[in-house]
Design a protein around this motif. Structure first.
Motif: not given
Length: 297
Positions: A125-144
């Motif tokens: 029911s929601r519009p597709a958001f395509s601005g995340c740029l896959g940053l979730h993988e980067w956030a998983m190692v941020y300052r790690g």
């Protein structure tokens, strides 16, 4: 696509009956299709050789290669007996045919079917958001102090941290967000939880697209084999993009990076993400139709 066959109609039920030749052919085609990934995975596992991209499809997702290879007709088809399905859970046999026992399946898994229907309908029911740029993988190692995979970071730790700090993060998927490092959690514009999953899931999310495979096998054996395989293939393709756009350097494994820190990489990622959202929308609709067939009859 599964082959079109001329199935006979069982006059005692609202199902078509596949002959032994027909369902055996579909079984063989399904197994061959799945073996493209299942066989190399099994061989790598026997050698003790992990794969940083494809193992995810058999480790994070709980469906085993053996169960994935198992072809099911779905609720609209019966199989001419004898068929091995007669010995499988949630099937019933009457001596001449074997079919899914929908009532027995719903008695045990009805809550799952209703949840999947609610989640997928809300997502669609929601519009597709395509601005995340896959940053979730980067956030998983941020300052790690380490990485989730034994693979070097393409830009090094400082370069990776700089990319995260230069971009807004808007991850809506709890099963990605829960792996963020502590310093990355507060940088996410959303704070998804398991309880808010139905409220936040959106169809542009790569993980929501991959998870169509999870919902397909969670509905098994009601999910027709061709639909399960279609969802698995989408998950494979998305996983490849997910890791190519990640901070890891996978060039030695044959994967060219999608450098989302550059304008060209951003454009490549967004175009691919939109394509996956379109493919996912079709599969999501098919899964919703399956849920409706099961619940509404």
């Amino acid at each position: 696509m599964h082959p079109t066959v001329d199935a006979t109609v069982d006059p005692t039920a609202d199902t078509a009956v596949l002959s032994h030749e027909e369902w055996a052919g579909r079984t063989a085609a399904h197994e061959a299709r799945v073996d493209r990934w299942a066989v190399p995975h099994r061989e790598r596992r026997q050698r003790g050789e992990p794969h940083p991209v494809l193992d995810f499809l058999f480790s994070y997702y709980s469906e085993s290669p053996g169960r994935l290879r198992r072809w099911h007709p779905g609720p609209g088809l019966a199989l001419a007996a004898p068929a091995p399905h007669a010995e499988w859970r949630w099937y019933t046999a009457d001596g001449t045919t074997v079919r899914l026992d929908v009532a027995a399946f719903l008695a045990d898994r009805g809550d799952t079917v209703r949840f999947v229907r609610r989640l997928l309908a809300a997502t669609a029911s929601r519009p597709a958001f395509s601005g995340c740029l896959g940053l979730h993988e980067w956030a998983m190692v941020y300052r790690g102090t380490g990485t989730r995979h034994p693979i070097p970071l393409r830009l090094g730790q400082q370069g990776t941290d700089d990319v995260v700090e230069a971009h807004p993060i808007r991850c809506s998927h709890f099963d990605a967000f829960r792996f963020f490092t502590g310093p990355a959690v507060g940088r996410n514009r959303l704070q998804p939880t398991r309880e808010t999953q139905v409220e936040l899931e959106q169809p542009g999310c790569l993980h929501a697209g991959m998870d169509l495979y999870k919902w397909a096998y969670k509905l098994s054996p009601a999910t027709p084999g061709h639909l399960l395989a279609d969802c698995f293939e989408l998950a494979v393709d998305i996983r490849v993009l997910d890791m190519r756009a990640s901070p890891y350097d996978l060039r030695e494994h044959g994967y060219a990076p999608v450098a989302i820190e550059t304008p060209e990489g951003k454009a490549e990622y967004v175009a691919a993400q939109r394509g996956f959202a379109e493919r996912g929308a079709v599969l999501r609709a098919r899964l919703l139709e399956l849920c409706a067939d099961l619940i509404d009859g």
